[in-house]
Design a protein around this motif. Sequence first.
Motif, PDB file in Angstrom:
ATOM      1  N   LYS A  27       0.828  -1.212   0.000  1.00 24.05           N
ATOM      2  CA  LYS A  27       0.000   0.000   0.000  1.00 24.05           C
ATOM      3  C   LYS A  27       0.864   1.263   0.000  1.00 24.05           C
ATOM      4  O   LYS A  27       0.552   2.237  -0.703  1.00 24.05           O
ATOM      5  CB  LYS A  27      -0.938   0.000   1.202  1.00 24.05           C
ATOM      6  N   ASP A  28       1.935   1.262   0.791  1.00 24.27           N
ATOM      7  CA  ASP A  28       2.848   2.411   0.808  1.00 24.27           C
ATOM      8  C   ASP A  28       3.462   2.637  -0.571  1.00 24.27           C
ATOM      9  O   ASP A  28       3.623   3.785  -1.015  1.00 24.27           O
ATOM     10  CB  ASP A  28       3.967   2.204   1.846  1.00 24.27           C
ATOM     11  N   ASN A  29       3.799   1.544  -1.254  1.00 29.64           N
ATOM     12  CA  ASN A  29       4.363   1.664  -2.603  1.00 29.64           C
ATOM     13  C   ASN A  29       3.357   2.284  -3.577  1.00 29.64           C
ATOM     14  O   ASN A  29       3.709   3.118  -4.400  1.00 29.64           O
ATOM     15  CB  ASN A  29       4.822   0.294  -3.123  1.00 29.64           C
ATOM     16  N   ILE A  30       2.088   1.880  -3.450  1.00 28.53           N
ATOM     17  CA  ILE A  30       1.045   2.441  -4.321  1.00 28.53           C
ATOM     18  C   ILE A  30       0.868   3.931  -4.035  1.00 28.53           C
ATOM     19  O   ILE A  30       0.794   4.751  -4.957  1.00 28.53           O
ATOM     20  CB  ILE A  30      -0.290   1.675  -4.138  1.00 28.53           C
ATOM     21  N   VAL A  31       0.811   4.298  -2.735  1.00 29.22           N
ATOM     22  CA  VAL A  31       0.658   5.711  -2.362  1.00 29.22           C
ATOM     23  C   VAL A  31       1.846   6.518  -2.884  1.00 29.22           C
ATOM     24  O   VAL A  31       1.674   7.610  -3.449  1.00 29.22           O
ATOM     25  CB  VAL A  31       0.509   5.864  -0.834  1.00 29.22           C
ATOM     26  N   PHE A  32       3.049   5.995  -2.725  1.00 26.52           N
ATOM     27  CA  PHE A  32       4.241   6.700  -3.204  1.00 26.52           C
ATOM     28  C   PHE A  32       4.176   6.910  -4.723  1.00 26.52           C
ATOM     29  O   PHE A  32       4.407   8.015  -5.222  1.00 26.52           O
ATOM     30  CB  PHE A  32       5.515   5.937  -2.837  1.00 26.52           C
ATOM     31  N   ALA A  33       3.832   5.820  -5.441  1.00 27.92           N
ATOM     32  CA  ALA A  33       3.806   5.912  -6.905  1.00 27.92           C
ATOM     33  C   ALA A  33       2.736   6.894  -7.389  1.00 27.92           C
ATOM     34  O   ALA A  33       2.983   7.710  -8.290  1.00 27.92           O
ATOM     35  CB  ALA A  33       3.576   4.532  -7.515  1.00 27.92           C
ATOM     36  N   MET A  34       1.532   6.819  -6.784  1.00 32.42           N
ATOM     37  CA  MET A  34       0.471   7.731  -7.192  1.00 32.42           C
ATOM     38  C   MET A  34       0.822   9.173  -6.815  1.00 32.42           C
ATOM     39  O   MET A  34       0.560  10.100  -7.583  1.00 32.42           O
ATOM     40  CB  MET A  34      -0.865   7.312  -6.567  1.00 32.42           C
ATOM     41  N   GLY A  35       1.433   9.365  -5.635  1.00 30.53           N
ATOM     42  CA  GLY A  35       1.843  10.707  -5.223  1.00 30.53           C
ATOM     43  C   GLY A  35       2.926  11.258  -6.136  1.00 30.53           C
ATOM     44  O   GLY A  35       2.916  12.444  -6.492  1.00 30.53           O
ATOM     45  N   TYR A  36       3.847  10.410  -6.522  1.00 33.63           N
ATOM     46  CA  TYR A  36       4.929  10.822  -7.423  1.00 33.63           C
ATOM     47  C   TYR A  36       4.380  11.282  -8.768  1.00 33.63           C
ATOM     48  O   TYR A  36       4.878  12.223  -9.363  1.00 33.63           O
ATOM     49  CB  TYR A  36       5.898   9.646  -7.603  1.00 33.63           C
ATOM     50  N   LYS A  37       3.303  10.609  -9.218  1.00 32.65           N
ATOM     51  CA  LYS A  37       2.686  10.956 -10.492  1.00 32.65           C
ATOM     52  C   LYS A  37       1.584  12.000 -10.331  1.00 32.65           C
ATOM     53  O   LYS A  37       0.923  12.353 -11.308  1.00 32.65           O
ATOM     54  CB  LYS A  37       2.089   9.703 -11.144  1.00 32.65           C
ATOM     55  N   HIS A  38       1.382  12.503  -9.084  1.00 36.34           N
ATOM     56  CA  HIS A  38       0.340  13.494  -8.776  1.00 36.34           C
ATOM     57  C   HIS A  38      -1.053  12.985  -9.160  1.00 36.34           C
ATOM     58  O   HIS A  38      -1.865  13.724  -9.728  1.00 36.34           O
ATOM     59  CB  HIS A  38       0.626  14.833  -9.459  1.00 36.34           C
ATOM     60  N   ILE A  39      -1.324  11.732  -8.826  1.00 39.22           N
ATOM     61  CA  ILE A  39      -2.631  11.129  -9.112  1.00 39.22           C
ATOM     62  C   ILE A  39      -3.324  10.879  -7.772  1.00 39.22           C
ATOM     63  O   ILE A  39      -2.783  10.216  -6.898  1.00 39.22           O
ATOM     64  CB  ILE A  39      -2.475   9.788  -9.864  1.00 39.22           C
ATOM     65  N   GLU A  40      -4.531  11.442  -7.610  1.00 39.07           N
ATOM     66  CA  GLU A  40      -5.276  11.210  -6.380  1.00 39.07           C
ATOM     67  C   GLU A  40      -6.287  10.079  -6.529  1.00 39.07           C
ATOM     68  O   GLU A  40      -6.617   9.407  -5.558  1.00 39.07           O
ATOM     69  CB  GLU A  40      -6.000  12.486  -5.938  1.00 39.07           C
ATOM     70  N   LYS A  41      -6.796   9.869  -7.749  1.00 44.28           N
ATOM     71  CA  LYS A  41      -7.745   8.791  -8.019  1.00 44.28           C
ATOM     72  C   LYS A  41      -7.357   8.114  -9.320  1.00 44.28           C
ATOM     73  O   LYS A  41      -6.918   8.763 -10.261  1.00 44.28           O
ATOM     74  CB  LYS A  41      -9.175   9.322  -8.125  1.00 44.28           C
ATOM     75  N   LEU A  42      -7.591   6.774  -9.329  1.00 49.17           N
ATOM     76  CA  LEU A  42      -7.280   6.013 -10.534  1.00 49.17           C
ATOM     77  C   LEU A  42      -8.217   4.817 -10.594  1.00 49.17           C
ATOM     78  O   LEU A  42      -8.436   4.136  -9.587  1.00 49.17           O
ATOM     79  CB  LEU A  42      -5.822   5.534 -10.493  1.00 49.17           C
ATOM     80  N   LYS A  43      -8.798   4.569 -11.785  1.00 46.92           N
ATOM     81  CA  LYS A  43      -9.673   3.407 -11.953  1.00 46.92           C
ATOM     82  C   LYS A  43      -9.048   2.520 -13.009  1.00 46.92           C
ATOM     83  O   LYS A  43      -8.720   2.952 -14.108  1.00 46.92           O
ATOM     84  CB  LYS A  43     -11.073   3.852 -12.382  1.00 46.92           C
ATOM     85  N   THR A  44      -8.867   1.247 -12.627  1.00 51.49           N
ATOM     86  CA  THR A  44      -8.366   0.247 -13.570  1.00 51.49           C
ATOM     87  C   THR A  44      -9.521  -0.710 -13.858  1.00 51.49           C
ATOM     88  O   THR A  44     -10.574  -0.623 -13.221  1.00 51.49           O
ATOM     89  CB  THR A  44      -7.173  -0.529 -12.960  1.00 51.49           C
ATOM     90  N   PRO A  45      -9.342  -1.640 -14.802  1.00 46.81           N
ATOM     91  CA  PRO A  45     -10.442  -2.590 -15.087  1.00 46.81           C
ATOM     92  C   PRO A  45     -10.864  -3.411 -13.843  1.00 46.81           C
ATOM     93  O   PRO A  45     -12.026  -3.811 -13.742  1.00 46.81           O
ATOM     94  CB  PRO A  45      -9.866  -3.499 -16.170  1.00 46.81           C
ATOM     95  N   SER A  57     -10.367   0.264  -8.080  1.00 50.76           N
ATOM     96  CA  SER A  57     -10.365   1.724  -8.027  1.00 50.76           C
ATOM     97  C   SER A  57      -9.412   2.115  -6.889  1.00 50.76           C
ATOM     98  O   SER A  57      -9.469   1.539  -5.804  1.00 50.76           O
ATOM     99  CB  SER A  57     -11.759   2.273  -7.734  1.00 50.76           C
ATOM    100  N   PHE A  58      -8.579   3.127  -7.142  1.00 49.98           N
ATOM    101  CA  PHE A  58      -7.604   3.587  -6.156  1.00 49.98           C
ATOM    102  C   PHE A  58      -7.865   5.054  -5.859  1.00 49.98           C
ATOM    103  O   PHE A  58      -8.143   5.837  -6.769  1.00 49.98           O
ATOM    104  CB  PHE A  58      -6.173   3.452  -6.696  1.00 49.98           C
ATOM    105  N   SER A  59      -7.791   5.428  -4.593  1.00 45.50           N
ATOM    106  CA  SER A  59      -7.872   6.845  -4.239  1.00 45.50           C
ATOM    107  C   SER A  59      -7.028   7.063  -2.984  1.00 45.50           C
ATOM    108  O   SER A  59      -7.012   6.232  -2.081  1.00 45.50           O
ATOM    109  CB  SER A  59      -9.325   7.280  -4.012  1.00 45.50           C
ATOM    110  N   ILE A  60      -6.330   8.170  -2.960  1.00 40.40           N
ATOM    111  CA  ILE A  60      -5.495   8.504  -1.815  1.00 40.40           C
ATOM    112  C   ILE A  60      -6.327   9.328  -0.845  1.00 40.40           C
ATOM    113  O   ILE A  60      -7.015  10.272  -1.249  1.00 40.40           O
ATOM    114  CB  ILE A  60      -4.238   9.294  -2.245  1.00 40.40           C
ATOM    115  N   ARG A  61      -6.288   8.941   0.414  1.00 43.57           N
ATOM    116  CA  ARG A  61      -6.991   9.714   1.443  1.00 43.57           C
ATOM    117  C   ARG A  61      -5.997   9.990   2.559  1.00 43.57           C
ATOM    118  O   ARG A  61      -5.036   9.263   2.769  1.00 43.57           O
ATOM    119  CB  ARG A  61      -8.215   8.975   1.958  1.00 43.57           C
ATOM    120  N   THR A  62      -6.268  11.061   3.271  1.00 44.61           N
ATOM    121  CA  THR A  62      -5.404  11.452   4.374  1.00 44.61           C
ATOM    122  C   THR A  62      -6.141  11.225   5.688  1.00 44.61           C
ATOM    123  O   THR A  62      -7.282  11.662   5.844  1.00 44.61           O
ATOM    124  CB  THR A  62      -5.006  12.941   4.263  1.00 44.61           C
ATOM    125  N   THR A  63      -5.492  10.522   6.597  1.00 48.86           N
ATOM    126  CA  THR A  63      -6.057  10.302   7.924  1.00 48.86           C
ATOM    127  C   THR A  63      -5.054  10.824   8.947  1.00 48.86           C
ATOM    128  O   THR A  63      -3.892  11.054   8.633  1.00 48.86           O
ATOM    129  CB  THR A  63      -6.317   8.806   8.200  1.00 48.86           C
TER     130      THR A  63
END
Length: 189
Positions: free
Chosen positions: A106-124, A127-133
């Motif tokens: 999960k940390d790797n996914i958050v890092f990769a999406m953050g690096y690409k400036h992606i907050e939401k992503l839908k694959t076939p 669905s991925f979304s970054i949230r802050t807690t």
Amino acid sequence: MTEIVIPQKITTKARMLRPENQPKKTLNDIMRDWQTVEDMLIDSGGEFTPEIEEEMEITQAEFEDKLDNYAGFISYLKSQIEFLKKEEDRYKTRRKTLENSILKCKDNIVFAMGYKHIEKLKTPKYSFSIRTTESWQVDEMLVEDEKQLLETGDADYKLKFNIKELKEKYQNNPPKWVKVIRKESINIR
């Protein structure tokens, strides 16, 4: 068809004294036998007749045999408990490893999406979304005014008794708000 009979080795006094066709007795049966011996003794006016002596010998031997069996069973159960504890530890370690692997993924996914400036992503498939807690932790060593925190309801007071000190202070005369629980146990070596 030939039946194979395996002779049983007589290893205890109780087995030598008990007829072969008589089933093994439970501990409760043996305790009832002691009551029977007591009744026989009362009926004989306190005289130890040969029948009473024989019954006492048989009952004592069965009693000792039964206690030995209980001790053996307790030993077996202790080894089972140790085995299960080791298995629990092994599974707990395995579970922790898998849980940590999930967190790392999960940390790797958050890092990769953050690096690409992606907050939401839908694959076939997903669905991925970054949230802050956020979570708060109190460093109790840095708290300056515990009394004020208690008064304002920002903290709860947890009373913890020092049982060792209570035992030393009150010894054989505990206060009424102390419940003394005594329990007999057996020590087997």
